[in-house]
Scaffold this motif. Structure first.
Motif, PDB file in Angstrom:
ATOM      1  N   THR A 104       0.835  -1.199   0.000  1.00  0.00           N
ATOM      2  CA  THR A 104       0.000   0.000   0.000  1.00  0.00           C
ATOM      3  C   THR A 104       0.881   1.266   0.000  1.00  0.00           C
ATOM      4  O   THR A 104       1.912   1.281   0.674  1.00  0.00           O
ATOM      5  N   PRO A 105       0.472   2.326  -0.713  1.00  0.00           N
ATOM      6  CA  PRO A 105       1.224   3.579  -0.629  1.00  0.00           C
ATOM      7  C   PRO A 105       1.467   4.011   0.834  1.00  0.00           C
ATOM      8  O   PRO A 105       0.550   3.949   1.643  1.00  0.00           O
ATOM      9  N   GLY A 106       2.716   4.364   1.142  1.00  0.00           N
ATOM     10  CA  GLY A 106       3.064   4.822   2.482  1.00  0.00           C
ATOM     11  C   GLY A 106       3.765   3.779   3.342  1.00  0.00           C
ATOM     12  O   GLY A 106       4.274   4.107   4.415  1.00  0.00           O
ATOM     13  N   VAL A 111      12.351  -4.279  -8.278  1.00  0.00           N
ATOM     14  CA  VAL A 111      11.419  -3.332  -8.904  1.00  0.00           C
ATOM     15  C   VAL A 111      10.419  -2.932  -7.840  1.00  0.00           C
ATOM     16  O   VAL A 111       9.950  -3.772  -7.070  1.00  0.00           O
ATOM     17  N   GLU A 112      10.119  -1.633  -7.809  1.00  0.00           N
ATOM     18  CA  GLU A 112       9.393  -1.095  -6.663  1.00  0.00           C
ATOM     19  C   GLU A 112       8.201  -0.253  -7.108  1.00  0.00           C
ATOM     20  O   GLU A 112       8.357   0.636  -7.949  1.00  0.00           O
ATOM     21  N   SER A 113       7.043  -0.582  -6.573  1.00  0.00           N
ATOM     22  CA  SER A 113       5.812   0.203  -6.788  1.00  0.00           C
ATOM     23  C   SER A 113       4.643  -0.520  -6.116  1.00  0.00           C
ATOM     24  O   SER A 113       4.774  -1.694  -5.775  1.00  0.00           O
ATOM     25  N   ASP A 137       0.950  12.746   7.299  1.00  0.00           N
ATOM     26  CA  ASP A 137       2.172  13.530   7.089  1.00  0.00           C
ATOM     27  C   ASP A 137       2.353  13.895   5.620  1.00  0.00           C
ATOM     28  O   ASP A 137       2.931  14.931   5.292  1.00  0.00           O
ATOM     29  N   ARG A 138       1.914  13.016   4.740  1.00  0.00           N
ATOM     30  CA  ARG A 138       2.012  13.279   3.301  1.00  0.00           C
ATOM     31  C   ARG A 138       0.985  14.305   2.848  1.00  0.00           C
ATOM     32  O   ARG A 138       1.000  14.700   1.694  1.00  0.00           O
ATOM     33  N   GLY A 139       0.075  14.638   3.745  1.00  0.00           N
ATOM     34  CA  GLY A 139      -0.952  15.625   3.396  1.00  0.00           C
ATOM     35  C   GLY A 139      -2.089  15.051   2.572  1.00  0.00           C
ATOM     36  O   GLY A 139      -2.805  15.784   1.894  1.00  0.00           O
ATOM     37  N   GLY A 189       7.153  -0.550  13.122  1.00  0.00           N
ATOM     38  CA  GLY A 189       8.087  -0.302  14.211  1.00  0.00           C
ATOM     39  C   GLY A 189       9.546  -0.543  13.858  1.00  0.00           C
ATOM     40  O   GLY A 189      10.419  -0.399  14.712  1.00  0.00           O
ATOM     41  N   LEU A 190       9.825  -0.898  12.627  1.00  0.00           N
ATOM     42  CA  LEU A 190      11.221  -1.150  12.242  1.00  0.00           C
ATOM     43  C   LEU A 190      11.877   0.129  11.720  1.00  0.00           C
ATOM     44  O   LEU A 190      11.247   0.924  11.026  1.00  0.00           O
ATOM     45  N   SER A 191      13.147   0.297  12.064  1.00  0.00           N
ATOM     46  CA  SER A 191      13.924   1.390  11.467  1.00  0.00           C
ATOM     47  C   SER A 191      14.169   1.018  10.005  1.00  0.00           C
ATOM     48  O   SER A 191      13.938  -0.129   9.594  1.00  0.00           O
ATOM     49  N   LEU A 192      14.666   1.986   9.251  1.00  0.00           N
ATOM     50  CA  LEU A 192      14.963   1.717   7.831  1.00  0.00           C
ATOM     51  C   LEU A 192      15.956   0.556   7.691  1.00  0.00           C
ATOM     52  O   LEU A 192      15.755  -0.357   6.885  1.00  0.00           O
ATOM     53  N   ALA A 193      17.017   0.578   8.514  1.00  0.00           N
ATOM     54  CA  ALA A 193      18.036  -0.480   8.415  1.00  0.00           C
ATOM     55  C   ALA A 193      17.444  -1.834   8.782  1.00  0.00           C
ATOM     56  O   ALA A 193      17.721  -2.857   8.139  1.00  0.00           O
TER      57      ALA A 193
HETATM   58  N1  LIG Z   1      11.365   2.483   8.431  1.00  0.00           N
HETATM   59  C1  LIG Z   1      10.718   3.651   8.483  1.00  0.00           C
HETATM   60  N2  LIG Z   1      10.452   4.247   9.659  1.00  0.00           N
HETATM   61  C2  LIG Z   1       9.787   5.415   9.712  1.00  0.00           C
HETATM   62  N3  LIG Z   1       9.324   6.078   8.648  1.00  0.00           N
HETATM   63  C3  LIG Z   1       9.556   5.538   7.442  1.00  0.00           C
HETATM   64  C4  LIG Z   1      10.248   4.308   7.291  1.00  0.00           C
HETATM   65  N4  LIG Z   1      10.307   4.020   5.964  1.00  0.00           N
HETATM   66  C5  LIG Z   1       9.673   5.025   5.335  1.00  0.00           C
HETATM   67  N5  LIG Z   1       9.225   5.942   6.206  1.00  0.00           N
HETATM   68  C6  LIG Z   1       8.487   7.177   5.888  1.00  0.00           C
HETATM   69  O1  LIG Z   1       7.186   6.812   5.459  1.00  0.00           O
HETATM   70  C7  LIG Z   1       6.763   7.647   4.401  1.00  0.00           C
HETATM   71  C8  LIG Z   1       6.387   6.809   3.208  1.00  0.00           C
HETATM   72  O2  LIG Z   1       7.545   6.179   2.709  1.00  0.00           O
HETATM   73  P1  LIG Z   1       7.725   5.860   1.160  1.00  0.00           P
HETATM   74  O3  LIG Z   1       9.010   5.153   1.003  1.00  0.00           O
HETATM   75  O4  LIG Z   1       7.498   7.074   0.341  1.00  0.00           O
HETATM   76  O5  LIG Z   1       6.495   4.841   0.945  1.00  0.00           O
HETATM   77  P2  LIG Z   1       5.948   4.175  -0.410  1.00  0.00           P
HETATM   78  O6  LIG Z   1       7.018   4.288  -1.440  1.00  0.00           O
HETATM   79  O7  LIG Z   1       5.653   2.769  -0.013  1.00  0.00           O
HETATM   80  O8  LIG Z   1       4.696   4.911  -0.752  1.00  0.00           O
HETATM   81  C9  LIG Z   1       7.904   8.618   4.137  1.00  0.00           C
HETATM   82  O9  LIG Z   1       7.637   9.812   4.810  1.00  0.00           O
HETATM   83  C10 LIG Z   1       9.108   7.924   4.733  1.00  0.00           C
HETATM   84  O10 LIG Z   1      10.069   8.843   5.187  1.00  0.00           O
END
Ligand SMILES: Nc1ncnc2c1ncn2[C@@H]1O[C@H](COP(=O)(O)OP(=O)(O)O)[C@@H](O)[C@H]1O
Ligand SMILES: [Mg+2]
Length: 188
Positions: A6-8, A71-73, A100-102, A147-151
């Motif tokens: 899902t987006p987000g 591939v990402e989407s 947050d994305r508005g 709840g996971l960090s990016l890493a």
């Molecule tokens: N691991 C994470 N922890 C916290 N926030 C994150 C994390 N990964 C992404 N985000 C935030 O979530 C939002 C959506 O991320 P994004 O990569 O654009 O999602 P998508 O591509 O799936 O639509 C962005 O504001 C991004 O900074």
């Protein structure tokens, strides 16, 4: 490897991290824009309809140098890949990110519901069983990134890719998820 969800949920962000790790990445939305593979734009719902067939051909002909490559989407599960990784995020956290994305409440409602019932996962499994791709994905796994960090998310995804094993996700029986989605029902 397809990274969908899902987006987000964080697909683009984690794939940027994969690029920094020297993995090849195709951001399908960017390619669609560059190829002119956007068929129509619904201004009101703020959605773009892309030419999935043209993108499939692009991915089929793509010769990545890294293994894995991504591939990402949110429609990446419709692409011919060896594996589909569906990122899942708890609806409460997804709500915060979409706010947050508005996004307007109608669009938040639509996406929360899609995440709640698991639309991308459902479609990924369906596409595979219907064999409607040139080359259907061999596997579909889910990774819960709540709840996971990016890493940490990147690590979990690579683990799921390497072992073809992910998480069981069921927001439908999660009471907080139910409440979050219910608050948006009036916008549907
Ligand atoms: N691991 C994470 N922890 C916290 N926030 C994150 C994390 N990964 C992404 N985000 C935030 O979530 C939002 C959506 O991320 P994004 O990569 O654009 O999602 P998508 O591509 O799936 O639509 C962005 O504001 C991004 O900074
Ligand atoms: Mg994105």
């Amino acid at each position: 490897m397809a990274i969908t969800g899902t987006p987000g949920v964080g697909k683009t962000t984690v794939c940027r991290a994969f690029r920094e790790l020297e993995f090849d990445v195709v951001h399908l939305n960017r390619v669609a824009r560059e190829m002119g593979a956007i068929l129509e734009e619904d201004e009101q719902r703020q959605v773009k309809v892309v030419d999935v067939h043209a993108l499939r051909r692009y991915v089929e002909e793509w010769e990545p140098e890294s293994d894995p490559a991504f591939v990402e989407s949110h429609y990446a599960h419709l692409m011919p890949t060896d594996l589909v990784v569906v990122l899942r995020l708890h609806p409460s956290e997804l709500e915060r990110r979409l706010k947050d994305r508005g996004y307007p409440p109608e669009k938040i409602a639509e996406n929360l519901e899609a995440e709640f019932v698991g639309v991308c996962y459902g479609e990924a499994v369906e596409v595979r069983s219907e064999g409607c791709l040139i080359r259907p994905p061999e596997d579909v796994v889910q990774v819960d990134v709540t709840g996971l960090s990016l890493a940490e998310a990147a690590d979990r995804i690579l683990e799921a890719v390497n072992y073809r094993r992910g998480d069981d996700v069921d927001w439908l029986s999660d009471e907080e998820a139910q409440r979050t989605v219910e608050r948006y029902l009036k916008y549907r």
